[in-house]
Each structure stands twice: as C-alpha cells, then as structure tokens.
Enzyme design. Structure first.
Site, PDB file in Angstrom:
ATOM      1  CG  HIS A  55      51.909  45.322  70.201  1.00  0.00           C
ATOM      2  ND1 HIS A  55      52.275  44.425  70.126  1.00  0.00           N
ATOM      3  CD2 HIS A  55      50.915  45.277  70.860  1.00  0.00           C
ATOM      4  CE1 HIS A  55      51.869  44.160  71.178  1.00  0.00           C
ATOM      5  NE2 HIS A  55      51.370  44.153  71.446  1.00  0.00           N
ATOM      6  CD  GLU A  57      55.921  47.763  67.498  1.00  0.00           C
ATOM      7  OE1 GLU A  57      57.106  46.682  68.067  1.00  0.00           O
ATOM      8  OE2 GLU A  57      55.092  47.723  67.848  1.00  0.00           O
ATOM      9  CB  CYS A  86      55.374  40.945  69.597  1.00  0.00           C
ATOM     10  SG  CYS A  86      54.216  41.456  68.867  1.00  0.00           S
ATOM     11  CB  CYS A  89      54.906  43.911  65.785  1.00  0.00           C
ATOM     12  SG  CYS A  89      53.432  44.653  66.805  1.00  0.00           S
TER      13      CYS A  89
END
Length: 174
Positions: A55, A57, A86, A89
């Site tokens: 991801h 992040e 999410c 993260c």
C-alpha cells in the site's frame, strides 16, 4: 505554511502516476511541518495481481523509518493519502507516531478510521491521530472512477468498492 490541499496535491500526483502504470491509484505523502519526509504510491496491483501488502502508506512509512529516527517524531508527522487508510495502514501509522491523518476519499469497503471509534487496544489508545477527511475528495474520486472504468484493471473490479465509486456522481477525468 503549506496547506492540506497542497500536500494532498502531491499525494494525488503519486496516485496519478500509479494509475498511468495500471496500479490502483493511491498516493501518500508524509510531512513534518512544511517538509515532505517520505512518500509512496500503490504497487503490486497491475496486470490483475492481487497484492494487499504494498500500500502507498506502507511504502511511505517504510521510507520514513529508513530515514528518520521514529522515536524522535513526537507525533509531528502528518500522513496525506488519497484514500482512507485501511486497518493495516492505520495501525502502522499509529504505531509509527503519525499525529494527523488527512485523506481524500473514503474507503467504503476497507477503511480503517471507523475502528478508532470502536475502542482501540492499549497499544493504540494513546496514539490516536487527528483525522481530517475529504480533502480534495473529488480529485481522488476521479482517479478511482478512471481506474474502475478501465476494464483492463482487474484489481477489485466488480467489488463493493468499485460499485460504490462508480455510483458516485461522475467527476472530470484526471
């Protein structure tokens, strides 16, 4: 002092680069004051791959940990992401000492911000960041609509996430 809109613009540029490469269009910028200290964009979703690790992040947080002693952060870091983080993260950001999370578009399927209201575990309880939602939301939405409108992008195609985004009023193309 630079604004939330300015830094979200940098995250949007990264998300646009991801979209151009056929990746899920999420970008992330980490700042301390007016200085960008790390950034990342989503990878691992092009060509129909299903990757839930890389991801934007997580990439930015990994870059931050490689360059800054996180014990010295004292919650001065702001995370800017084009999509609501999410749960993975969000947890990583909280443990990393992120003091503020600013995001563009809500994640109706996997957003983690609502979990903070449910009562967090002791590890997280004292590190809940300030959350600012909807910064440059329409531009983030336009990127996701462009992504899901292109049937070559198989990642999460036909999911609740895709249906929700495509049902939003159409935004101008990025």
């Amino acid at each position: 002092m630079a604004s939330h809109e300015h830094f979200m613009g940098l995250a949007l540029e990264l998300a646009g680069e991801a979209l151009e490469d056929g990746e899920f269009p999420v970008g992330c910028v980490l700042t301390m004051g007016d200085r960008v200290v790390a950034s990342g964009r989503r990878t691992g979703t092009a060509a129909g791959r299903f990757n839930e690790i890389d991801h934007a992040e997580m990439t930015a947080l990994r870059q931050l940990s490689d360059t800054v002693d996180q014990r010295a952060l004292s919650r001065d870091v702001t995370l800017y992401a084009t999509l609501e983080p999410c749960l993975m993260c969000l947890g990583a950001a909280m443990i990393s000492g992120v003091g503020r999370i600013v995001y563009g578009y809500e994640d109706a399927m996997g957003g983690g911000i609502g979990f903070m209201d449910a009562g967090t575990a002791p590890l997280y309880r004292d590190s809940e960041p300030l959350v600012i939602a909807g910064v440059r939301r329409s531009e983030s939405l336009a990127l996701f609509q462009a992504y899901f409108s292109d049937l070559r992008n198989a990642y999460w195609q036909s999911s609740l996430l895709a249906r929700y985004r495509l049902a939003q009023p159409q935004q101008s193309a990025p």
